[in-house]
Design a protein around this motif. Structure first.
Motif, PDB file in Angstrom:
ATOM      1  N   THR A   5       0.823  -1.207   0.000  1.00  0.00           N
ATOM      2  CA  THR A   5       0.000   0.000   0.000  1.00  0.00           C
ATOM      3  C   THR A   5       0.858   1.259   0.000  1.00  0.00           C
ATOM      4  O   THR A   5       2.047   1.216   0.327  1.00  0.00           O
ATOM      5  N   ALA A   6       0.240   2.365  -0.345  1.00  0.00           N
ATOM      6  CA  ALA A   6       0.926   3.655  -0.322  1.00  0.00           C
ATOM      7  C   ALA A   6       1.301   3.988   1.120  1.00  0.00           C
ATOM      8  O   ALA A   6       0.447   3.940   2.005  1.00  0.00           O
ATOM      9  N   PRO A   7       2.570   4.324   1.364  1.00  0.00           N
ATOM     10  CA  PRO A   7       2.984   4.653   2.727  1.00  0.00           C
ATOM     11  C   PRO A   7       2.668   6.090   3.137  1.00  0.00           C
ATOM     12  O   PRO A   7       2.849   6.446   4.299  1.00  0.00           O
ATOM     13  N   LEU A   8       2.190   6.905   2.196  1.00  0.00           N
ATOM     14  CA  LEU A   8       1.846   8.295   2.486  1.00  0.00           C
ATOM     15  C   LEU A   8       0.935   8.796   1.380  1.00  0.00           C
ATOM     16  O   LEU A   8       0.850   8.184   0.325  1.00  0.00           O
ATOM     17  N   LEU A  95       5.624  -4.485  12.726  1.00  0.00           N
ATOM     18  CA  LEU A  95       4.547  -3.515  12.544  1.00  0.00           C
ATOM     19  C   LEU A  95       3.414  -4.088  11.709  1.00  0.00           C
ATOM     20  O   LEU A  95       3.645  -4.894  10.814  1.00  0.00           O
ATOM     21  N   ALA A  96       2.213  -3.637  12.000  1.00  0.00           N
ATOM     22  CA  ALA A  96       1.065  -3.932  11.149  1.00  0.00           C
ATOM     23  C   ALA A  96       1.112  -2.983   9.953  1.00  0.00           C
ATOM     24  O   ALA A  96       1.666  -1.880  10.052  1.00  0.00           O
ATOM     25  N   ALA A  97       0.552  -3.378   8.845  1.00  0.00           N
ATOM     26  CA  ALA A  97       0.432  -2.469   7.699  1.00  0.00           C
ATOM     27  C   ALA A  97      -0.358  -1.249   8.167  1.00  0.00           C
ATOM     28  O   ALA A  97      -1.352  -1.369   8.876  1.00  0.00           O
ATOM     29  N   GLY A  98       0.117  -0.067   7.810  1.00  0.00           N
ATOM     30  CA  GLY A  98      -0.551   1.169   8.205  1.00  0.00           C
ATOM     31  C   GLY A  98      -0.064   1.764   9.510  1.00  0.00           C
ATOM     32  O   GLY A  98      -0.495   2.852   9.893  1.00  0.00           O
ATOM     33  N   ALA A  99       0.855   1.068  10.208  1.00  0.00           N
ATOM     34  CA  ALA A  99       1.394   1.598  11.469  1.00  0.00           C
ATOM     35  C   ALA A  99       2.356   2.753  11.173  1.00  0.00           C
ATOM     36  O   ALA A  99       3.121   2.704  10.212  1.00  0.00           O
ATOM     37  N   PRO A 100       2.339   3.808  11.996  1.00  0.00           N
ATOM     38  CA  PRO A 100       3.228   4.955  11.765  1.00  0.00           C
ATOM     39  C   PRO A 100       4.706   4.568  11.882  1.00  0.00           C
ATOM     40  O   PRO A 100       5.087   3.820  12.775  1.00  0.00           O
ATOM     41  N   VAL A 101       5.514   5.096  10.947  1.00  0.00           N
ATOM     42  CA  VAL A 101       6.949   4.853  10.972  1.00  0.00           C
ATOM     43  C   VAL A 101       7.704   6.170  11.120  1.00  0.00           C
ATOM     44  O   VAL A 101       8.591   6.284  11.964  1.00  0.00           O
ATOM     45  N   VAL A 102       7.364   7.174  10.319  1.00  0.00           N
ATOM     46  CA  VAL A 102       8.093   8.443  10.294  1.00  0.00           C
ATOM     47  C   VAL A 102       7.125   9.594  10.029  1.00  0.00           C
ATOM     48  O   VAL A 102       6.201   9.446   9.230  1.00  0.00           O
ATOM     49  N   ALA A 131       3.662  -5.250 -10.275  1.00  0.00           N
ATOM     50  CA  ALA A 131       2.769  -4.464 -11.128  1.00  0.00           C
ATOM     51  C   ALA A 131       2.192  -3.310 -10.325  1.00  0.00           C
ATOM     52  O   ALA A 131       1.824  -3.484  -9.162  1.00  0.00           O
ATOM     53  N   GLN A 132       2.160  -2.135 -10.954  1.00  0.00           N
ATOM     54  CA  GLN A 132       1.518  -1.003 -10.298  1.00  0.00           C
ATOM     55  C   GLN A 132       0.048  -1.364 -10.183  1.00  0.00           C
ATOM     56  O   GLN A 132      -0.567  -1.832 -11.136  1.00  0.00           O
ATOM     57  N   ASP A 133      -0.513  -1.214  -8.997  1.00  0.00           N
ATOM     58  CA  ASP A 133      -1.887  -1.621  -8.755  1.00  0.00           C
ATOM     59  C   ASP A 133      -2.841  -0.825  -9.637  1.00  0.00           C
ATOM     60  O   ASP A 133      -2.678   0.372  -9.815  1.00  0.00           O
ATOM     61  N   ALA A 144      -2.702   7.433   2.173  1.00  0.00           N
ATOM     62  CA  ALA A 144      -1.900   6.364   2.777  1.00  0.00           C
ATOM     63  C   ALA A 144      -2.786   5.139   2.924  1.00  0.00           C
ATOM     64  O   ALA A 144      -3.982   5.264   3.202  1.00  0.00           O
ATOM     65  N   THR A 145      -2.234   3.983   2.723  1.00  0.00           N
ATOM     66  CA  THR A 145      -2.853   2.655   2.800  1.00  0.00           C
ATOM     67  C   THR A 145      -3.677   2.282   1.567  1.00  0.00           C
ATOM     68  O   THR A 145      -4.257   1.205   1.533  1.00  0.00           O
ATOM     69  N   THR A 146      -3.698   3.126   0.524  1.00  0.00           N
ATOM     70  CA  THR A 146      -4.331   2.757  -0.744  1.00  0.00           C
ATOM     71  C   THR A 146      -3.450   1.715  -1.427  1.00  0.00           C
ATOM     72  O   THR A 146      -2.232   1.880  -1.476  1.00  0.00           O
ATOM     73  N   PRO A 147      -4.009   0.640  -1.989  1.00  0.00           N
ATOM     74  CA  PRO A 147      -3.177  -0.324  -2.710  1.00  0.00           C
ATOM     75  C   PRO A 147      -2.360   0.357  -3.804  1.00  0.00           C
ATOM     76  O   PRO A 147      -2.887   1.149  -4.581  1.00  0.00           O
ATOM     77  N   LEU A 148      -1.054   0.072  -3.822  1.00  0.00           N
ATOM     78  CA  LEU A 148      -0.132   0.735  -4.745  1.00  0.00           C
ATOM     79  C   LEU A 148       0.527  -0.248  -5.709  1.00  0.00           C
ATOM     80  O   LEU A 148       0.601  -0.009  -6.899  1.00  0.00           O
ATOM     81  N   LEU A 149       1.043  -1.359  -5.178  1.00  0.00           N
ATOM     82  CA  LEU A 149       1.775  -2.344  -5.974  1.00  0.00           C
ATOM     83  C   LEU A 149       1.284  -3.747  -5.645  1.00  0.00           C
ATOM     84  O   LEU A 149       0.906  -4.025  -4.501  1.00  0.00           O
ATOM     85  N   THR A 150       1.340  -4.619  -6.644  1.00  0.00           N
ATOM     86  CA  THR A 150       1.035  -6.034  -6.435  1.00  0.00           C
ATOM     87  C   THR A 150       2.309  -6.816  -6.789  1.00  0.00           C
ATOM     88  O   THR A 150       2.874  -6.624  -7.860  1.00  0.00           O
TER      89      THR A 150
END
Length: 153
Positions: A5-8, A95-102, A131-133, A144-150
């Motif tokens: 997913t998109a990190p931001l 970390l879980a997906a979507g957890a804050p990092v920076v 593949a780009q999602d 953030a958290t939108t699917p980005l890559l598969t």
């Protein structure tokens, strides 16, 4: 198959459009990039996994399925020596997906004359396995958290 997913938030770019030849030519790996808004943004884990490398300007996270993702905040930002970045995680953290990092102070990076573009790269993956999602083609505005890559490997 893994979804990254998109990190931001920001506008999705093709990796070839990143203003750095190492990323643009896929030397680090296949992926996409995000051009963030000119504001302070939270950067989150794009997959669930363990942080295997963490710098203020970049981190790599390894999922349980062996997929590794590099998130690089801006281009040539290592020279900022951590200015403009606030860490919320530590190397080795699970970390879980979507957890804050920076927290990423995009305006400070722009003020330093640097590109704020964020490459999101799948490590050690052949280009044909990433593949780009379809939910986030280049030019799309994502949260953030939108699917980005598969990743299909």
């Amino acid at each position: 198959m893994s979804i990254v997913t998109a990190p931001l938030p920001g506008t999705v770019l093709a990796l070839a459009d990143v203003p750095d030849p190492v990323f643009a030519q896929g030397m680090v790996g296949a992926g996409a990039a995000i051009d963030p808004p000119a504001q302070v943004v939270e950067v989150v884990a794009p997959i669930a996994g363990r942080i295997v490398k963490l710098h203020p300007h970049a981190f790599a996270i390894l999922g349980e399925d062996g997929v590794g993702v590099l998130v690089h905040l801006g281009i040539d930002t290592v020279g900022l020596n951590g200015e403009g970045f606030t860490l919320h995680a530590a190397e080795g953290d699970a970390l879980a997906a979507g957890a804050p990092v920076v927290t990423y102070d995009v305006p400070s990076v722009i003020a330093a004359g640097l590109s704020a573009v964020v490459p999101v790269v799948i490590l050690d993956a052949p280009a044909d396995s990433v593949a780009q999602d379809s939910a986030a083609p280049a030019g799309t505005l994502v949260a953030a958290t939108t699917p980005l890559l598969t990743v299909t490997r």
